[in-house]
Structures are given as structure tokens and as C-alpha cells.
Design a protein around this motif. Sequence first.
Motif, short mmCIF file in Angstrom:
data_model
loop_
_atom_site.label_atom_id
_atom_site.label_comp_id
_atom_site.label_asym_id
_atom_site.label_seq_id
_atom_site.Cartn_x
_atom_site.Cartn_y
_atom_site.Cartn_z
N LEU A 33 0.82 -1.21 0.00
CA LEU A 33 0.00 0.00 0.00
C LEU A 33 0.86 1.26 0.00
O LEU A 33 0.49 2.27 -0.60
CB LEU A 33 -0.93 -0.01 1.22
CG LEU A 33 -1.98 -1.12 1.21
CD1 LEU A 33 -2.64 -1.23 2.59
CD2 LEU A 33 -3.03 -0.87 0.14
N LEU A 34 2.00 1.19 0.66
CA LEU A 34 2.91 2.34 0.68
C LEU A 34 3.63 2.48 -0.66
O LEU A 34 3.74 3.59 -1.20
CB LEU A 34 3.92 2.15 1.82
CG LEU A 34 4.85 3.32 2.13
CD1 LEU A 34 4.06 4.59 2.46
CD2 LEU A 34 5.78 2.96 3.29
N GLN A 35 4.10 1.37 -1.21
CA GLN A 35 4.81 1.40 -2.49
C GLN A 35 3.95 1.98 -3.60
O GLN A 35 4.45 2.66 -4.51
CB GLN A 35 5.26 0.00 -2.86
CG GLN A 35 6.40 -0.54 -2.01
CD GLN A 35 6.59 -2.03 -2.17
OE1 GLN A 35 5.87 -2.70 -2.92
NE2 GLN A 35 7.59 -2.58 -1.48
N ALA A 36 2.65 1.75 -3.53
CA ALA A 36 1.74 2.21 -4.59
C ALA A 36 1.65 3.73 -4.67
O ALA A 36 1.14 4.26 -5.67
CB ALA A 36 0.35 1.63 -4.35
N LEU A 37 2.14 4.45 -3.68
CA LEU A 37 2.03 5.90 -3.66
C LEU A 37 3.11 6.60 -4.46
O LEU A 37 3.08 7.83 -4.59
CB LEU A 37 2.06 6.41 -2.21
CG LEU A 37 0.83 6.04 -1.38
CD1 LEU A 37 1.03 6.41 0.09
CD2 LEU A 37 -0.43 6.72 -1.94
N HIS A 38 4.05 5.87 -5.01
CA HIS A 38 5.06 6.47 -5.90
C HIS A 38 4.54 6.35 -7.33
O HIS A 38 4.43 5.24 -7.86
CB HIS A 38 6.40 5.74 -5.75
CG HIS A 38 7.55 6.46 -6.37
ND1 HIS A 38 7.61 6.76 -7.72
CD2 HIS A 38 8.69 6.97 -5.83
CE1 HIS A 38 8.73 7.39 -7.99
NE2 HIS A 38 9.40 7.54 -6.84
N PRO A 39 4.19 7.45 -7.98
CA PRO A 39 3.54 7.37 -9.31
C PRO A 39 4.33 6.58 -10.34
O PRO A 39 3.75 5.79 -11.09
CB PRO A 39 3.40 8.84 -9.71
CG PRO A 39 3.33 9.58 -8.43
CD PRO A 39 4.26 8.85 -7.50
N ALA A 41 6.85 4.31 -9.79
CA ALA A 41 6.97 2.91 -9.37
C ALA A 41 5.66 2.16 -9.62
O ALA A 41 5.66 1.03 -10.12
CB ALA A 41 7.35 2.83 -7.90
N MET A 42 4.54 2.79 -9.30
CA MET A 42 3.25 2.14 -9.50
C MET A 42 2.93 2.00 -10.98
O MET A 42 2.30 1.03 -11.39
CB MET A 42 2.14 2.91 -8.77
CG MET A 42 0.82 2.16 -8.72
SD MET A 42 0.98 0.56 -7.87
CE MET A 42 -0.45 -0.32 -8.49
N ALA A 43 3.37 2.97 -11.79
CA ALA A 43 3.17 2.85 -13.24
C ALA A 43 3.92 1.65 -13.78
O ALA A 43 3.44 0.93 -14.66
CB ALA A 43 3.65 4.12 -13.94
N ALA A 93 9.15 1.90 -16.94
CA ALA A 93 8.01 2.57 -16.32
C ALA A 93 7.93 3.98 -16.87
O ALA A 93 8.96 4.63 -17.07
CB ALA A 93 8.17 2.60 -14.80
N VAL A 94 6.71 4.45 -17.12
CA VAL A 94 6.51 5.78 -17.69
C VAL A 94 5.96 6.71 -16.63
O VAL A 94 4.94 6.41 -15.99
CB VAL A 94 5.55 5.72 -18.90
CG1 VAL A 94 5.34 7.12 -19.47
CG2 VAL A 94 6.09 4.77 -19.97
N ASP A 95 6.62 7.83 -16.45
CA ASP A 95 6.14 8.84 -15.51
C ASP A 95 4.79 9.36 -15.99
O ASP A 95 4.70 9.88 -17.11
CB ASP A 95 7.15 9.99 -15.43
CG ASP A 95 6.81 10.99 -14.34
OD1 ASP A 95 5.61 11.30 -14.17
OD2 ASP A 95 7.73 11.49 -13.68
N PRO A 96 3.71 9.20 -15.21
CA PRO A 96 2.39 9.62 -15.68
C PRO A 96 2.25 11.13 -15.86
O PRO A 96 1.32 11.58 -16.53
CB PRO A 96 1.45 9.12 -14.57
CG PRO A 96 2.31 9.04 -13.35
CD PRO A 96 3.66 8.65 -13.84
N ASP A 97 3.15 11.91 -15.30
CA ASP A 97 3.09 13.36 -15.43
C ASP A 97 3.93 13.88 -16.58
O ASP A 97 3.46 14.66 -17.42
CB ASP A 97 3.54 14.03 -14.12
CG ASP A 97 2.63 13.67 -12.96
OD1 ASP A 97 1.40 13.65 -13.16
OD2 ASP A 97 3.15 13.40 -11.86
#
Length: 286
Positions: A33-39, A41-43, A93-97
Motif C-alpha cells: 500500500l505504501l509502495q503504490a504511492l510512488h507514481p 513505481a506504481m506505473a 516505467a513511464v512517468d504519468p506526469d
Amino acid sequence: MVISDLGLYGPESVTWRIHSDPSLAVGGLRALLLQALHPVAMAGVSANSGYRDDPWGRLQRTTEYVAITTFGTAGAAEEAASKIRRLHRRLTAVDPDSGEVYPVDDPSLLLWVHCCEVDSFLSTARRAGVRLSDADADRYVAEQVRQARLIGLTPDAIEVPRTSAELDAYFTDVRPLLRATRPAYEGLKLLSAPPMRWWVRWATPAAPSWGALVAMGFGLLPGWAKRLYTHLPALPGSEMTATASLRTLRAAVLALPASVREGPQLKAARARVAAVPIRRLESLPA
């Protein structure tokens, strides 16, 4: 006499104490749940992982990896990590921003995953009632640098925290980069209600029990992390409830025979320890 391979840490390490405790499972959920907060990393997880099609398999493989690298022989730990490193080298991984493309084995992303796991396993164990002094906590963080090296974080690539204070400082520095993206919420939804056979879901307590574990893991997150999940309702007293539930769960599992609650890697490690002469075992570094 040939000395059995006690792996990366050994029975006197803080790592063995924490990773053999029943609280580790809840700590693992907290880490996800904590790891998912890095955009970014989660991408990477969203684009490359098979967690949507096989969430149980993904959880099992992660659990086995932690067990092997903790309790397995040094060779088994290196072999397991080598497979992960080879896989990571092929993924991006692609930065969503910004749209910038990162290799999944970018040191900053690997460090994020590593620190989330170390912080989650340590803080959950302490909340569960495992007796760990501040010196023990620092020793655990330092021991886990070996785990960081396994996944490819070399000293010349990036600095890995070695104390609890350094770990806290890392999260303070990285917090401005964090937020809950759509994939983070999708991951939370799937983690909370993974697919189950109909008879398991409706004829057993598996679904509500699993949901309670995930809620416990969420309740153990630091306040700043929970607040980043802005679309979730605030749960008054969830932190206190999570701690109390965790301690109750730990006590119940510890009441079971070791033959039932201990996994195969830990049992094999204990057998190797039993084969080591006492005078040599006492001289081994923790």
C-alpha cells in the motif's frame, strides 16, 4: 567439519527475529500500500506486473522471495535475486506526469521499494509487540542493506539508509513526489477484494478475513501516507484499532505449533542451524 550455510543473516540477526514473526504478513500488505504511492513505481507495476490476472500468484512469489533471501542459503538468495534483476533489466516505467521513461531497475525506484519494505516490516513488528530496542531497529535497517545489494543497489549507485533516522529522513525527502494515482486505487481495490472461487468467497470466512488483514495493513500506514489516499473516507481510530487487531492476531498465530505456523524456508534454516557446532555458531557474525 563443514559448516552449514546460514544465509545472508543468520539466527542471531534481527532480520530473523522480524521475518519469522507472524506480523510479517501484515507488514507486507502495508508495504504494498505504501509502495503504490510512488507514481512512477506504481506505473511500472501497472504496466509490467501480472497482478491483475494472478494476484494470489504475485503475492505468493513475493512472499517466497522474502523467505528465500532471509532464510535460504547464500546461493539460493543470490539465485532468486538474479532472476529478479534479469527481469527488471527488460522492463520500463513511464512517468504519468512527464511521460519520461525509466528503467524499472532505476536506483531511485529500487530504493523506494526497498525502503517501503524495511519500514513496513520494522514498524509493523514493533506495533505487533515484538520487543525491539532502538539499537535493534538500527541493526535491522543496517542488515537490510544486504537485501538492497541483492536487488542491484550498489554503493556507487545510490546511498541506502543504514539507521532508522536515515530511513525516516529518506521518507521526508521523497514525500513531495508521492500521490495516489489511478493505478494505486486500482491496486488497492484488487488487493482488498482479490478473486476467489465462489464457494470460498460465500461459504467460508476467507473474504472478510482477508479484507480485515488489508484494512489492518492500511491502518498501520503513517498518517501522511493514509492522507494521500484522498478518495478514501477517514476512519477515526483506525490506527488504534489496527494495532489492537494486529496484536490479537499475532497472539493467536503464536499459539499454534511451530510445525503449523512456520514456513518451509524457516524450517530448513532451523535444520541447518542445528547442524552447526555451538562453538562455531556463536562466533558467526549476525
